[in-house]
Design a protein around this motif. Structure first.
Motif, PDB file in Angstrom:
ATOM      1  N   PHE A 146      -3.588   4.339  13.004  1.00 59.11           N
ATOM      2  CA  PHE A 146      -2.948   3.102  12.560  1.00 59.11           C
ATOM      3  C   PHE A 146      -1.485   3.170  12.980  1.00 59.11           C
ATOM      4  N   ARG A 147      -0.930   2.035  13.412  1.00 55.82           N
ATOM      5  CA  ARG A 147       0.451   2.070  13.905  1.00 55.82           C
ATOM      6  C   ARG A 147       1.451   2.037  12.759  1.00 55.82           C
ATOM      7  N   SER A 148       1.071   1.401  11.651  1.00 57.49           N
ATOM      8  CA  SER A 148       1.958   1.357  10.475  1.00 57.49           C
ATOM      9  C   SER A 148       1.109   0.984   9.260  1.00 57.49           C
ATOM     10  N   TYR A 149       1.762   0.716   8.162  1.00 55.71           N
ATOM     11  CA  TYR A 149       0.979   0.334   6.980  1.00 55.71           C
ATOM     12  C   TYR A 149       1.772  -0.655   6.141  1.00 55.71           C
ATOM     13  N   LEU A 150       1.030  -1.442   5.386  1.00 61.81           N
ATOM     14  CA  LEU A 150       1.614  -2.398   4.437  1.00 61.81           C
ATOM     15  C   LEU A 150       1.027  -2.084   3.073  1.00 61.81           C
ATOM     16  N   THR A 151       1.879  -2.137   2.050  1.00 63.01           N
ATOM     17  CA  THR A 151       1.381  -1.819   0.719  1.00 63.01           C
ATOM     18  C   THR A 151       0.937  -3.085   0.006  1.00 63.01           C
ATOM     19  N   LYS A 152      -0.265  -2.990  -0.553  1.00 60.90           N
ATOM     20  CA  LYS A 152      -0.811  -4.104  -1.351  1.00 60.90           C
ATOM     21  C   LYS A 152      -0.301  -3.988  -2.775  1.00 60.90           C
ATOM     22  N   PRO A 153      -0.093  -4.989  -3.597  1.00 61.01           N
ATOM     23  CA  PRO A 153      -0.245  -6.390  -3.157  1.00 61.01           C
ATOM     24  C   PRO A 153       0.956  -6.858  -2.333  1.00 61.01           C
ATOM     25  N   LEU A 154       0.678  -7.769  -1.455  1.00 67.40           N
ATOM     26  CA  LEU A 154       1.776  -8.321  -0.666  1.00 67.40           C
ATOM     27  C   LEU A 154       2.615  -9.196  -1.572  1.00 67.40           C
ATOM     28  N   LYS A 155       3.932  -8.968  -1.517  1.00 72.21           N
ATOM     29  CA  LYS A 155       4.823  -9.757  -2.386  1.00 72.21           C
ATOM     30  C   LYS A 155       5.450 -10.870  -1.556  1.00 72.21           C
ATOM     31  N   PRO A 156       5.176 -12.098  -1.916  1.00 70.57           N
ATOM     32  CA  PRO A 156       5.669 -13.237  -1.119  1.00 70.57           C
ATOM     33  C   PRO A 156       7.173 -13.172  -0.881  1.00 70.57           C
ATOM     34  N   ARG A 157       7.928 -12.799  -1.930  1.00 70.81           N
ATOM     35  CA  ARG A 157       9.383 -12.798  -1.795  1.00 70.81           C
ATOM     36  C   ARG A 157       9.890 -11.819  -0.748  1.00 70.81           C
ATOM     37  N   THR A 158       9.212 -10.665  -0.675  1.00 76.03           N
ATOM     38  CA  THR A 158       9.718  -9.639   0.236  1.00 76.03           C
ATOM     39  C   THR A 158       8.849  -9.493   1.476  1.00 76.03           C
ATOM     40  N   PHE A 159       7.880 -10.362   1.606  1.00 77.93           N
ATOM     41  CA  PHE A 159       6.897 -10.181   2.687  1.00 77.93           C
ATOM     42  C   PHE A 159       7.531 -10.113   4.069  1.00 77.93           C
TER      43      PHE A 159
END
Lengths: 143, 617
Positions: A109-122
């Motif tokens: 994987f090239r990177s990762y995103l942490t769930k839950p996605l936060k609209p404000r900081t997305f």
């Protein structure tokens, strides 16, 4: 960045999002679309793999734990395909468990995103992720 | 096995010692009076026998002395008679005197001496000596001793293998000295008498003259080379003037230890000594003493046997009971001790049996309770497992819809097209959703810690990357409250630290989130320093501060500086409690420095290398 330019920051991008939770998938879709990306969605690894083969997206965001084919298996399958091998894949992790980050990177994987996605900081979070994928960050509007 | 083995070794030893103690005491009880009476008895018997021995010795000496006296008396009397006749009939001496000498038993040579000291006649068994041989003896003792009226005894000399002596007596008529008659007397008779005396097997008697020179001795000793007997204690006593000596034990001239006594033979200068070897004399005494000792030893043996029997009488029942007690000890509680008789030992046995019965019952009870407890434990463990599982599921199941709610509301709020009223309501939905999420997260963190399911796994961490991620996550919060949020990391802080990333992120995250919560104006700062083998994190804010008396309390569960603030700021007040737990789990600590109205600084101290610390332990 102005609010207007933010809304078109990813215009022209095609992003494939794969997640077995419909709401989570929908929120990701809404957020990406909000910033101008064209979004494809899939509810499991098989569907995702199929969609990738058909649409050849520029970026794939995949949940790790899914019924049927999970994120890891799907990544392995993508890497077997010479056409799809070059598409960067970002992991979507529910919570940062021990070694998850290292394992995802090690797996390809090239990177990762942490769930839950936060609209404000997305947007911020997503731009950070793109720093790990230089070939995409050159496509950003304004660069 | 080991335990009972140790007991089985020590218990008989203790019983044996009881046995031995009893035997010793019984022996003492029986032997002390026995020994005392035997000793006293033996002592008085010995003394009595010894006195008898001495009396006997003296009696013999006295009797022999008497005999000697009679012999001498007899001789002198004869000499007087012969002398008288000789002086009365001096002209016809040759007609009868030689015959007299020849027929006599004692007289070997008779000399008739005139008052002037001139020998008048000398007669032997052969006849009258020629007048040419007659001597003047006026300068000799043989003359002037009788002249003074004394009987003269010469020293003993050997002649023809026989001890001989000269005796001279004065012959008087009506107080007028007629002359002196001297005779050479063979001491064959007294010698025979004395040497014939045998005391026991090796006892003997001998005669000494006044100077301690030997007159007779069984083994014929020439007087010239015989030692002087004067130093012998009984002889010394006689020489000093006693008529009869005590009985002494001394070494004789041959070096043998002897029992001896002496008497002065009356009217003579002769000392009669009677000796017998001490060993022989005392043999009877020692025999008697040995007999008594033998009897005492026999009695000792008898008493020993009796004492042993008596001790056994007491310890044997104890031993059989001990064997039973051992069976009970080794777990055979059903076995009981045989109860015989109605004595104290039987009481002990009964008490033992009762105890064994009670123990048996108690052990059964305990076993039942143990079984119940085991079952309860299994159930509890199962319940704990179910609870954890439940919490894990709930965590996911609660958070998924909540995340969806927060996601959608967030997106809605980013749309500017909403009317103000709706906008406000959706903001409230979001705020409450965030609060709920915080509650759930805290609860789950705490339950993980409580259940000890939060395993601290130290691993190499790029500290700056970890803090960078945290900064990115929290920057939005700072922006929202318009607070200045800065991070500074000292240059000497190593690139890599060895800690648990999850726990470190949780500690710093909780502290920073708190800082943002309680700070309305100003700045929140995270500063990192290295100090020796430790890394220090300072979380500073310009918030309202924490009063001194609450600075410790806030780390306790469900506590916040201001109880009313719980509602305003969300959360259960578990954040700092979790921080403290995780800090100590990583061998570190957390403390707060604060001035009310000026702000607070939380200081977290953690080891740079927890991995090394855990490995060395």
């Amino acid at each position: 960045m102005t609010s207007e330019s933010q809304e078109t920051v990813f215009s022209g991008w095609s992003v494939l999002v794969i997640d077995d939770e419909p709401d989570s998938l929908r929120i990701a879709e809404l957020l990406l679309k909000r910033y101008g990306a064209q979004v494809l969605t899939a509810l499991n690894g098989h569907e995702g793999l199929l969609a990738a083969q058909i649409h050849l997206p520029q970026l794939i965001i995949a949940d790790l734990s899914m019924p049927g084919m999970d994120g890891w298996q799907m990544l392995a399958a993508l890497q077997q395909d010479t056409r799809l091998r070059t598409i960067p894949v970002v992991a979507l992790t529910a919570h940062a468990m021990h070694g998850d980050r290292e394992r995802t990177l090690a797996a390809g994987f090239r990177s990762y995103l942490t769930k839950p996605l936060k609209p404000r900081t997305f947007l911020q979070d997503f731009l950070l992720v793109l720093q790990d994928i230089p070939e995409l960050s050159t496509l950003l509007k304004g660069n | 096995m080991d335990r009972s083995g140790r007991y089985s070794l020590s218990l008989p030893g203790r019983f044996n010692s009881l046995n031995q103690r009893l035997i010793v005491w019984f022996l003492l009880t029986a032997l002390a009076p026995l020994a005392l009476s035997s000793w006293l008895n033996s002592r008085s018997t010995y003394q009595l026998m010894e006195r008898e021995l001495h009396d006997c010795q003296q009696e013999i000496a006295r009797l022999v002395g008497q005999q000697m006296h009679e012999f001498v008396e007899n001789v002198t009397l004869n000499l007087h008679q012969v002398g008288y006749i000789a002086f009365q009939a001096s002209q016809t001496l040759d007609s009868w005197l030689p015959d007299f000498v020849a027929s006599g038993q004692f007289f070997r040579l008779l000399r008739i001496i005139g008052v002037d000291g001139q020998e008048v006649a000398r007669v032997s068994a052969a006849g009258l000596a020629d007048t040419r041989y007659l001597q003047d003896v006026s300068a000799e003792e043989i003359y002037f001793r009788p002249l003074r009226g004394e009987t003269y005894f010469s020293t003993v000399r050997m002649n023809d293998g026989q001890p001989r002596i000269d005796i001279a007596v004065p012959i008087t008529e009506n107080s007028t000295l007629l002359g002196i008659i001297a005779a050479q007397i063979t001491l064959e008779r007294p010698w025979q008498v004395v040497t014939a005396i045998q005391l026991g097997a090796n006892g003997q008697a001998y005669l000494l003259d006044r100077r301690g020179n030997l007159i007779t001795y069984r083994g014929l000793i020439p007087t010239t080379i015989a030692p002087s007997f004067a130093p012998l204690p009984p002889v010394r006593e006689i020489i000093a003037g006693a008529a009869e000596s005590q009985v002494y034990i001394y070494d004789d001239h041959l070096g043998n230890e002897v029992l001896g006594s002496a008497v002065l033979v009356a009217n003579t200068d002769w000392i009669l000594v009677i000796e017998r070897p001490a060993a022989e004399a005392y043999d009877a005494l020692w025999q008697a003493r040995n007999n008594e000792l033998l009897v005492a030893l026999l009695m000792l043996g008898l008493v020993l046997v009796l004492a042993w029997l008596l001790a056994r009488q007491i310890t044997h029942p104890l031993e059989t009971r001990r064997a039973a007690a051992r069976r009970i000890e080794s777990g055979d509680l059903a076995s009981s001790i045989p109860v015989r008789g109605a004595d104290e030992i039987a009481d002990v046995a009964q008490a033992f049996n009762a105890m064994a019965l009670r123990l048996d019952m108690r052990i059964r009870e305990i076993n039942e309770k143990n079984a119940a407890l085991r079952l309860a434990t299994i159930r509890t463990e199962e319940a704990m497992r179910l609870k954890d599982e439940f919490l894990a599921v709930m965590s996911h199941e609660l958070r998924t819809p909540l995340n969806a709610i927060l996601g959608y509301t967030g997106i809605m709020l980013m749309e500017t097209a909403l009317p103000e009223k709706e906008q406000q309501m959706i903001e409230r939905i979001e705020a409450n959703g965030e609060r709920l999420l915080a509650l759930i997260t805290e609860m789950l963190d705490l339950s993980r810690i409580e259940a000890q399911r939060w395993h601290i796994v130290p691993a190499p961490l790029l500290l700056r990357a970890v803090i960078g991620r945290l900064y990115n996550e929290l920057a939005a919060l700072a922006q929202e409250k318009k607070l200045d949020f800065t991070v500074s990391i000292a240059e000497d802080v190593p690139q890599t630290v060895y800690l648990d990333e999850d726990a470190l992120t949780k500690i710093l995250g909780n502290l920073l989130i708190n800082a943002f919560k309680f700070t309305d104006f100003g700045a929140v700062q995270l500063e990192v320093q290295a100090q020796q083998q430790q890394v220090l994190f300072f979380v500073r804010d310009t918030g309202r501060g924490i009063p001194i008396h609450l600075q410790e309390v806030i780390f306790e569960r469900f506590r916040q500086a201001d109880s009313s603030s719980t509602r305003a700021h969300g959360g259960l007040g578990l954040g700092l409690s979790i921080v403290r737990h995780l800090c100590s789990a990583m061998r570190g600590s957390v403390r707060v420095e604060s001035v009310v109205g000026q702000g607070s600084t939380f200081v977290v101290t953690l080891p740079l290398n927890l991995l090394a610390l855990v490995e060395t332990v």
